[in-house]
Design a protein around this motif. Structure first.
Motif, PDB file in Angstrom:
ATOM      1  N   VAL A  90      35.066  46.224  47.147  1.00 23.31           N
ATOM      2  CA  VAL A  90      34.575  45.727  45.858  1.00 23.31           C
ATOM      3  C   VAL A  90      34.854  46.748  44.758  1.00 23.31           C
ATOM      4  O   VAL A  90      35.298  46.391  43.662  1.00 23.31           O
ATOM      5  CB  VAL A  90      33.066  45.397  45.939  1.00 23.31           C
ATOM      6  CG1 VAL A  90      32.485  45.152  44.561  1.00 23.31           C
ATOM      7  CG2 VAL A  90      32.840  44.186  46.832  1.00 23.31           C
ATOM      8  N   ALA A  91      34.617  48.023  45.038  1.00 24.44           N
ATOM      9  CA  ALA A  91      34.866  49.066  44.039  1.00 24.44           C
ATOM     10  C   ALA A  91      36.343  49.117  43.677  1.00 24.44           C
ATOM     11  O   ALA A  91      36.701  49.271  42.497  1.00 24.44           O
ATOM     12  CB  ALA A  91      34.391  50.416  44.555  1.00 24.44           C
ATOM     13  N   GLU A  92      37.209  48.986  44.664  1.00 24.27           N
ATOM     14  CA  GLU A  92      38.644  48.996  44.397  1.00 24.27           C
ATOM     15  C   GLU A  92      39.039  47.815  43.526  1.00 24.27           C
ATOM     16  O   GLU A  92      39.832  47.959  42.587  1.00 24.27           O
ATOM     17  CB  GLU A  92      39.412  48.949  45.726  1.00 24.27           C
ATOM     18  CG  GLU A  92      40.909  48.941  45.559  1.00 24.27           C
ATOM     19  CD  GLU A  92      41.621  48.818  46.899  1.00 24.27           C
ATOM     20  OE1 GLU A  92      42.761  48.325  46.894  1.00 24.27           O
ATOM     21  OE2 GLU A  92      41.047  49.208  47.928  1.00 24.27           O
ATOM     22  N   THR A  93      38.464  46.654  43.791  1.00 27.91           N
ATOM     23  CA  THR A  93      38.766  45.470  42.999  1.00 27.91           C
ATOM     24  C   THR A  93      38.294  45.641  41.554  1.00 27.91           C
ATOM     25  O   THR A  93      39.002  45.268  40.609  1.00 27.91           O
ATOM     26  CB  THR A  93      38.100  44.228  43.619  1.00 27.91           C
ATOM     27  OG1 THR A  93      38.579  44.070  44.958  1.00 27.91           O
ATOM     28  CG2 THR A  93      38.402  42.979  42.822  1.00 27.91           C
ATOM     29  N   VAL A  94      37.123  46.217  41.375  1.00 22.28           N
ATOM     30  CA  VAL A  94      36.601  46.443  40.025  1.00 22.28           C
ATOM     31  C   VAL A  94      37.499  47.410  39.260  1.00 22.28           C
ATOM     32  O   VAL A  94      37.833  47.176  38.094  1.00 22.28           O
ATOM     33  CB  VAL A  94      35.147  46.969  40.083  1.00 22.28           C
ATOM     34  CG1 VAL A  94      34.694  47.482  38.733  1.00 22.28           C
ATOM     35  CG2 VAL A  94      34.217  45.882  40.592  1.00 22.28           C
ATOM     36  N   ARG A 151      40.693  48.090  39.786  1.00 21.61           N
ATOM     37  CA  ARG A 151      41.981  47.456  39.493  1.00 21.61           C
ATOM     38  C   ARG A 151      41.848  46.434  38.381  1.00 21.61           C
ATOM     39  O   ARG A 151      42.723  46.327  37.509  1.00 21.61           O
ATOM     40  CB  ARG A 151      42.543  46.807  40.753  1.00 21.61           C
ATOM     41  CG  ARG A 151      43.054  47.828  41.742  1.00 21.61           C
ATOM     42  CD  ARG A 151      43.527  47.234  43.038  1.00 21.61           C
ATOM     43  NE  ARG A 151      44.401  46.102  42.837  1.00 21.61           N
ATOM     44  CZ  ARG A 151      44.640  45.186  43.763  1.00 21.61           C
ATOM     45  NH1 ARG A 151      44.086  45.285  44.945  1.00 21.61           N
ATOM     46  NH2 ARG A 151      45.435  44.189  43.516  1.00 21.61           N
ATOM     47  N   SER A 152      40.762  45.679  38.372  1.00 19.39           N
ATOM     48  CA  SER A 152      40.546  44.679  37.317  1.00 19.39           C
ATOM     49  C   SER A 152      40.372  45.346  35.963  1.00 19.39           C
ATOM     50  O   SER A 152      40.923  44.887  34.961  1.00 19.39           O
ATOM     51  CB  SER A 152      39.315  43.834  37.637  1.00 19.39           C
ATOM     52  OG  SER A 152      39.487  43.144  38.834  1.00 19.39           O
ATOM     53  N   GLU A 153      39.601  46.408  35.923  1.00 18.56           N
ATOM     54  CA  GLU A 153      39.392  47.112  34.657  1.00 18.56           C
ATOM     55  C   GLU A 153      40.695  47.716  34.151  1.00 18.56           C
ATOM     56  O   GLU A 153      40.998  47.650  32.959  1.00 18.56           O
ATOM     57  CB  GLU A 153      38.349  48.209  34.827  1.00 18.56           C
ATOM     58  CG  GLU A 153      38.031  48.915  33.530  1.00 18.56           C
ATOM     59  CD  GLU A 153      36.955  49.971  33.667  1.00 18.56           C
ATOM     60  OE1 GLU A 153      36.719  50.674  32.677  1.00 18.56           O
ATOM     61  OE2 GLU A 153      36.376  50.104  34.758  1.00 18.56           O
ATOM     62  N   ARG A 179      47.136  43.249  31.004  1.00 16.69           N
ATOM     63  CA  ARG A 179      47.768  42.362  31.971  1.00 16.69           C
ATOM     64  C   ARG A 179      46.694  41.537  32.657  1.00 16.69           C
ATOM     65  O   ARG A 179      45.620  42.020  32.944  1.00 16.69           O
ATOM     66  CB  ARG A 179      48.519  43.153  33.041  1.00 16.69           C
ATOM     67  CG  ARG A 179      49.700  43.906  32.508  1.00 16.69           C
ATOM     68  CD  ARG A 179      50.373  44.633  33.622  1.00 16.69           C
ATOM     69  NE  ARG A 179      49.421  45.608  34.173  1.00 16.69           N
ATOM     70  CZ  ARG A 179      49.518  46.139  35.374  1.00 16.69           C
ATOM     71  NH1 ARG A 179      50.471  45.800  36.169  1.00 16.69           N
ATOM     72  NH2 ARG A 179      48.635  47.011  35.787  1.00 16.69           N
ATOM     73  N   ASP A 180      47.022  40.309  32.917  1.00 17.03           N
ATOM     74  CA  ASP A 180      46.071  39.487  33.657  1.00 17.03           C
ATOM     75  C   ASP A 180      46.658  39.005  34.980  1.00 17.03           C
ATOM     76  O   ASP A 180      46.021  38.267  35.702  1.00 17.03           O
ATOM     77  CB  ASP A 180      45.585  38.316  32.812  1.00 17.03           C
ATOM     78  CG  ASP A 180      46.703  37.392  32.405  1.00 17.03           C
ATOM     79  OD1 ASP A 180      46.407  36.367  31.801  1.00 17.03           O
ATOM     80  OD2 ASP A 180      47.882  37.693  32.687  1.00 17.03           O
TER      81      ASP A 180
END
Length: 75
Positions: free
Chosen positions: A44-48, A50-52, A59-60
């Motif tokens: 979850v932390a990695e996803t957050v 990368r999203s930020e 980029r989306d």
């Protein structure tokens, strides 16, 4: 068996009492659960992160955008 006094001796499951086996099993399940929880938190932390980063760079991750026409639903 090691002669190092700092090392805990290895215990065999056959040598444990029934209560000891239950405690060992509960400890084992707790350890497995903790490892799974740690892996989930890391993911979850990695996803957050990368999203930020993607948001900050503008980029989306969408190559092509499609406009979908909305329609009102009958109720």
């Amino acid at each position: 068996m090691s002669t190092d006094p700092r090392r805990t001796p290895v215990r065999r499951a056959e040598d444990l009492s029934p209560l000891g086996r239950v405690v060992f099993g509960v400890g084992f399940l707790a350890k497995i659960t903790a490892l799974g929880f740690d892996a989930m938190v890391d993911r979850v932390a990695e996803t957050v992160v990368r999203s930020e980063r993607a948001f900050r760079e503008g980029r989306d991750g969408v190559d092509e955008a499609h406009v979908v026409r909305e329609r009102k639903r009958d109720r």
